[in-house]
Motif scaffolding. Structure first.
Motif, mmCIF file in Angstrom:
data_model
loop_
_atom_site.group_PDB
_atom_site.id
_atom_site.type_symbol
_atom_site.label_atom_id
_atom_site.label_comp_id
_atom_site.label_asym_id
_atom_site.label_seq_id
_atom_site.Cartn_x
_atom_site.Cartn_y
_atom_site.Cartn_z
ATOM 1 N N GLY A 103 16.683 7.446 -21.647
ATOM 2 C CA GLY A 103 17.914 8.192 -21.049
ATOM 3 C C GLY A 103 19.146 7.822 -21.640
ATOM 4 O O GLY A 103 20.174 8.166 -21.051
ATOM 5 N N CYS A 104 18.952 7.534 -23.258
ATOM 6 C CA CYS A 104 20.231 7.272 -23.708
ATOM 7 C C CYS A 104 21.111 8.358 -24.043
ATOM 8 O O CYS A 104 22.285 8.149 -24.431
ATOM 9 N N GLY A 105 20.503 9.496 -24.323
ATOM 10 C CA GLY A 105 21.260 10.631 -24.733
ATOM 11 C C GLY A 105 21.459 10.898 -26.144
ATOM 12 O O GLY A 105 22.514 11.677 -26.357
ATOM 13 N N VAL A 106 20.864 10.182 -26.937
ATOM 14 C CA VAL A 106 21.111 10.454 -28.313
ATOM 15 C C VAL A 106 20.748 11.927 -28.612
ATOM 16 O O VAL A 106 21.249 12.740 -29.309
ATOM 17 N N CYS A 107 19.765 12.457 -27.916
ATOM 18 C CA CYS A 107 19.259 13.873 -28.020
ATOM 19 C C CYS A 107 20.339 14.846 -27.581
ATOM 20 O O CYS A 107 20.272 15.990 -28.065
ATOM 21 N N ILE A 108 21.347 14.551 -27.098
ATOM 22 C CA ILE A 108 22.223 15.327 -26.433
ATOM 23 C C ILE A 108 23.157 15.885 -27.646
ATOM 24 O O ILE A 108 23.294 17.062 -28.002
ATOM 25 N N ASP A 109 23.547 14.841 -28.429
ATOM 26 C CA ASP A 109 24.356 15.018 -29.638
ATOM 27 C C ASP A 109 23.515 15.752 -30.879
ATOM 28 O O ASP A 109 24.183 16.448 -31.554
ATOM 29 N N ALA A 110 22.306 15.373 -30.811
ATOM 30 C CA ALA A 110 21.283 15.904 -31.698
ATOM 31 C C ALA A 110 21.081 17.370 -31.611
ATOM 32 O O ALA A 110 21.024 18.199 -32.478
ATOM 33 N N CYS A 111 20.751 17.727 -30.296
ATOM 34 C CA CYS A 111 20.288 19.011 -29.923
ATOM 35 C C CYS A 111 21.313 20.126 -30.359
ATOM 36 O O CYS A 111 22.381 20.193 -30.147
ATOM 37 N N PRO A 112 21.081 20.920 -31.553
ATOM 38 C CA PRO A 112 21.737 22.197 -31.524
ATOM 39 C C PRO A 112 22.457 23.076 -30.541
ATOM 40 O O PRO A 112 23.319 23.688 -30.712
ATOM 41 N N MET A 113 21.649 23.331 -29.368
ATOM 42 C CA MET A 113 21.827 23.889 -28.477
ATOM 43 C C MET A 113 23.343 23.407 -27.734
ATOM 44 O O MET A 113 23.885 23.945 -26.869
ATOM 45 N N ALA A 119 27.673 18.426 -43.716
ATOM 46 C CA ALA A 119 28.176 17.465 -42.778
ATOM 47 C C ALA A 119 27.018 16.461 -41.965
ATOM 48 O O ALA A 119 26.791 15.315 -42.348
ATOM 49 N N LYS A 120 26.297 17.319 -41.645
ATOM 50 C CA LYS A 120 24.690 16.839 -41.017
ATOM 51 C C LYS A 120 23.482 17.443 -42.007
ATOM 52 O O LYS A 120 23.604 18.624 -41.941
ATOM 53 N N ASN A 121 22.780 16.658 -42.678
ATOM 54 C CA ASN A 121 21.696 17.202 -43.376
ATOM 55 C C ASN A 121 20.569 16.384 -43.336
ATOM 56 O O ASN A 121 20.299 15.451 -42.807
ATOM 57 N N ARG A 122 19.673 16.804 -44.013
ATOM 58 C CA ARG A 122 18.215 16.182 -44.233
ATOM 59 C C ARG A 122 17.795 16.277 -42.815
ATOM 60 O O ARG A 122 17.734 17.291 -42.138
ATOM 61 N N GLU A 123 17.354 15.213 -42.219
ATOM 62 C CA GLU A 123 16.599 15.158 -40.876
ATOM 63 C C GLU A 123 17.638 15.397 -39.532
ATOM 64 O O GLU A 123 17.035 15.683 -38.629
ATOM 65 N N GLU A 124 18.906 15.383 -39.967
ATOM 66 C CA GLU A 124 19.798 15.611 -38.967
ATOM 67 C C GLU A 124 20.325 17.203 -39.197
ATOM 68 O O GLU A 124 21.288 17.355 -38.547
ATOM 69 N N SER A 125 19.671 17.839 -40.110
ATOM 70 C CA SER A 125 20.238 19.077 -40.346
ATOM 71 C C SER A 125 20.267 19.841 -38.880
ATOM 72 O O SER A 125 19.410 19.711 -38.066
ATOM 73 N N VAL A 126 21.307 20.833 -39.011
ATOM 74 C CA VAL A 126 21.281 21.602 -37.778
ATOM 75 C C VAL A 126 20.557 23.018 -37.779
ATOM 76 O O VAL A 126 20.761 23.695 -38.836
ATOM 77 N N CYS A 127 19.723 23.355 -36.741
ATOM 78 C CA CYS A 127 18.980 24.434 -36.726
ATOM 79 C C CYS A 127 20.032 25.788 -36.844
ATOM 80 O O CYS A 127 20.744 25.815 -36.156
ATOM 81 N N CYS A 128 19.587 26.749 -37.583
ATOM 82 C CA CYS A 128 20.227 27.941 -37.550
ATOM 83 C C CYS A 128 20.489 28.759 -36.498
ATOM 84 O O CYS A 128 20.957 29.582 -36.227
ATOM 85 N N SER A 129 19.465 28.385 -35.500
ATOM 86 C CA SER A 129 19.404 28.944 -34.060
ATOM 87 C C SER A 129 18.567 30.445 -34.003
ATOM 88 O O SER A 129 18.918 31.073 -33.304
ATOM 89 N N LEU A 153 25.693 29.168 -31.453
ATOM 90 C CA LEU A 153 25.112 28.073 -31.913
ATOM 91 C C LEU A 153 24.822 28.299 -33.494
ATOM 92 O O LEU A 153 25.267 27.398 -34.161
ATOM 93 N N THR A 154 24.960 29.507 -33.869
ATOM 94 C CA THR A 154 24.802 29.880 -35.440
ATOM 95 C C THR A 154 26.117 29.573 -35.871
ATOM 96 O O THR A 154 26.063 28.988 -37.013
ATOM 97 N N GLU A 155 27.175 29.739 -35.304
ATOM 98 C CA GLU A 155 28.417 29.540 -35.697
ATOM 99 C C GLU A 155 28.610 28.133 -35.880
ATOM 100 O O GLU A 155 29.365 27.791 -36.769
ATOM 101 N N ALA A 156 28.250 27.296 -34.792
ATOM 102 C CA ALA A 156 28.312 25.845 -34.946
ATOM 103 C C ALA A 156 27.520 25.078 -36.172
ATOM 104 O O ALA A 156 27.983 24.376 -36.940
ATOM 105 N N ALA A 157 26.283 25.811 -36.380
ATOM 106 C CA ALA A 157 25.436 25.384 -37.640
ATOM 107 C C ALA A 157 26.259 25.752 -38.744
ATOM 108 O O ALA A 157 26.147 25.018 -39.691
ATOM 109 N N LEU A 158 27.026 26.925 -38.844
ATOM 110 C CA LEU A 158 27.714 27.314 -40.050
ATOM 111 C C LEU A 158 28.848 26.204 -40.416
ATOM 112 O O LEU A 158 29.039 26.253 -41.395
#
Lengths: 593, 110
Positions: free
Chosen positions: A278-288, A521-531, A547-552
């Protein structure tokens, strides 16, 4: 010698007995939930020396030292390993002390924990000065970790976390009792240090407390408090996120045995859910999470809802996810959120039967060593297949375009929707058409197809290759000679190619042959999904826009002239909202050759 | 009756008072965007399953409104998502198809 027993140990003993019993029966329960074949496979892996060694090493490195956290953020790493490793050492050294100085009491499992209360300083224990020093040292280490943990609640950004989860009430009880354990231990040992002996930490504390209070009435109450804090922590542990401590020790052998999730709530999935800290690392990670309303749809909340058996929310969260896999890539414990969701989706019953028996995939007239399978998404973006064909011709490769006149789907979208049986049926059809082409190399321009062909198809004797890798090989062999331009491209790692298949380098090397490459800014395994992902079942067109705009924004942080990607779906999605040109890697190379 | 070599076509009249449109009403709840369809046919043009089962989201929505059975069309859908990608009205057609398959003849089952 002081007494062997004192009633204050009861809360600790009760808590400990409860948690040990709970974990033991829980483990048996989970083992029996595994399918028979998996269970056998798992038990056999335990006696395999290679896997056994890997288990021990992984448990030590991940559960005690937390190497992954150190890599992520040193402060976060220190906080966790100081508490976990420090506490482990306190318990271990406590046992060593009992073994050396009171071997007759080793059977009483509270003895090592409350050693300083029961064993008085004597001729014998003086020799253990090093042990006393180490005990104080590790207590100090744990206390420093606890201090950091308290700071983290206020300033999580110092620990590299922008957002964290909101703990539930039980989590809070567990948290506060965990925080209380070690200061109380310090105090309790400080009150008794003139009798039990100690080292640099508790002896000076003893001088101070005895100097102020001058009597021993506070001694027993502090030991009571220490024991109660331990007891409360143990009692609530199974119902809080701290359950990850014991579960992770089972998760690691499960994973090393190569088990896979077969049921969203049982066996492997259950242990994954329990292992979520329940650390919440996935919250920052999630493109949503680019949209605040989606924060509660991240993996950490899925795990929480599964533990609470909130069926409605479980379904919502499972259906919304885009299956980009970033939460898994960043998860410190290795909880595979997308696969739990896929298993959850596969439980659903559909009333319409699928029937692909009439499906005939067109087989190419020409036979060639290299077969090119464009897939649905590339057919929607004919620019890519034109560029691929053009490059193949320029390199003088003889090829057959399998689905030029339209073909079947690869089956990955069906898989991600949880319709595994139907997907297998469709895959069989597609496989037949690939085999009928008689090729040696299967060239794919869509990472979605690439992943499923590689993982599920079992095409023996056929090399499955993504076009970015294939063209890079052709450039290396000198069969393609792209010329450099001044354009600065940023490369977007498609989820299925990068995190899904581990291909990060070749597309970058290929792009560098024809342009300048800048990084997102975030790439490789941390790349943000295009949504634009097919993983999500419920995310609508309007929801995806933000979400796409955030990825852009993430992609264009270094102000590139254009965006290059290696996935037809990412290309179409980005093109919708991008201010700068978006092209597929094949198109970039084709325009410079 | 004298055989003239041709017959009258079967009436294609749909009596909306008689057909069962419960599935359509259900869809209006779970995927209200279905109402935005302007029947442009982009989804039909790109559909991978069209040659297989005559699948076309446009036709499915059309049939849905009139209470016509849609299962034969849906049976070929591979959920590849091309129809969603091209829809100019931004309808989440994949979710529509999945919901249709899920709630199809739900009342009968119950």
């Amino acid at each position: 010698m002081r007494p062997d027993f004192h009633p204050f140990v009861i809360p600790f003993c009760a808590g400990m007995a409860f948690v040990l019993g709970y974990c033991f029966f829980g483990m048996i329960h989970i083992l029996f939930q595994l399918p028979r074949r998996d269970r056998r496979h798992f038990l056999l892996s335990l006696v395999n020396p290679k896997t056994a060694w890997k288990n021990i090493r992984d448990i030590f490195l991940n559960c005690l030292i937390h190497v992954k956290l150190w890599k992520r953020n040193p402060l976060l790493g220190y906080m966790h390993s100081s508490i976990a490793f420090g506490w482990f050492m306190l318990i271990l050294l406590g046992h060593v002390e009992v073994l050396l100085f009171a071997p007759g009491h080793l059977s009483k499992f509270y003895y090592p924990i409350f050693f300083n209360f029961f064993v008085a300083k004597s001729e014998e224990t003086i020799g253990g000065a090093v042990l006393f020093f180490l005990m104080d040292f590790f207590l100090l280490v744990v206390l420093s970790g606890i201090t950091l943990a308290i700071i983290k609640r206020v300033r999580s950004l110092w620990f590299g976390m922008r957002r964290t989860t909101r703990p539930s009430v039980l989590d809070m009880i567990g948290l506060y009792s965990l925080w209380a354990i070690f200061p109380l231990r310090l105090l309790a040992e400080g009150f008794t240090a003139h009798i039990s002996g100690g080292s640099f930490l508790i002896i000076p504390l003893n001088w101070i407390v005895r100097g102020f209070l001058g009597n021993e009435v506070n001694m027993v109450p502090t030991w009571w408090a220490y024991s109660i804090a331990l007891g409360v922590f143990m009692a609530v542990l199974p119902f809080t996120r701290y359950m990850h401590i014991p579960s992770e020790m089972l998760l690691i052998p499960f994973r090393n045995a190569g088990l896979c999730i077969r049921h969203p709530r049982k066996g492997f999935a259950k242990i994954q859910v329990l292992s979520c800290p329940g650390c919440g690392v996935c919250i920052d990670a999630c493109p949503m999470s680019a949209k605040k309303a989606n924060i509660k749809d991240t993996t950490v909340y899925l795990n929480r809802q599964i533990r609470r058996r909130n069926e409605k929310r479980i379904e919502e969260i499972s259906d919304k996810c885009m299956m980009c896999g970033k939460c898994t890539a960043l998860c410190q414990v290795g909880v595979d959120g997308p696969l739990i969701r896929q298993a959850q989706r596969s439980m659903r019953k559909y009333a319409v039967e699928k029937d692909y028996s009439a499906a005939v995939s067109p087989t190419p007239v020409e036979k060639a060593e290299v077969a090119y399978f464009a897939g649905c998404m590339t057919q929607l973006t004919p620019g890519i297949s034109r560029a691929v064909e053009s490059l193949l011709k320029k390199a003088g490769v003889e090829y057959a375009f399998i689905d030029r006149e339209g073909g079947l789907c690869c089956g990955r979208p069906l898989m991600m929707s949880g319709r595994i049986k139907e997907a297998r049926e469709l895959m069989q059809k597609t496989k037949e058409s690939i085999l009928a082409s008689g090729c040696k190399t299967l060239l794919l321009s869509c990472p979605i197809c690439y992943r499923v062909f590689r993982e599920e198809y079992e095409l023996e004797g056929i090399e499955v290759i993504h076009h970015s890798v294939y063209f890079y090989n052709l450039v290396k062999e000198g069969r393609l000679k792209p010329t450099r331009s001044d354009i600065h491209f940023v490369y977007h790692d498609p989820c299925e190619l990068g995190r899904g298949s581990g291909i990060y380098e070749e597309p970058r090397k290929l792009l560098r042959t024809s342009c300048y490459l800048v990084e997102a800014a975030k790439n490789r395994e941390e790349s943000v999904c295009c949504s634009g992902s097919l993983g999500s079942l419920t995310l609508g067109f309007a929801d995806r826009k933000e979400l796409t705009e955030a990825a852009l924004r993430n992609l264009t942080s270094d102000i590139p002239d254009a965006i290059a990607t290696a996935c037809p779906l990412c290309r179409s999605t980005f093109r919708r909202y991008s201010d700068i040109p978006v092209s597929d890697i094949a198109e970039v190379i084709d325009s410079r050759t | 009756m004298t055989d003239f070599g041709f017959t009258r076509a079967k009436s294609s009249t749909v009596n909306l008072d008689e057909v069962d449109t419960s599935l359509y009403r259900k869809m209006l709840q779970v995927e209200p965007d279905v109402k935005r369809c302007m029947e442009c046919g982009s989804c039909s043009a790109v559909c991978t399953a069209a040659p297989l089962s005559g699948m076309s989201v446009r036709k499915v929505i059309h049939a849905l409104e009139r209470g016509v059975d849609i299962a034969p069309m849906l049976s070929g859908c591979m959920l590849c998502g091309k129809c969603t990608m091209v829809c100019p009205r931004g309808i989440n057609t994949r979710h529509l198809i999945l919901s249709l398959e899920r709630y199809y003849k739900e009342e009968e089952k119950a």
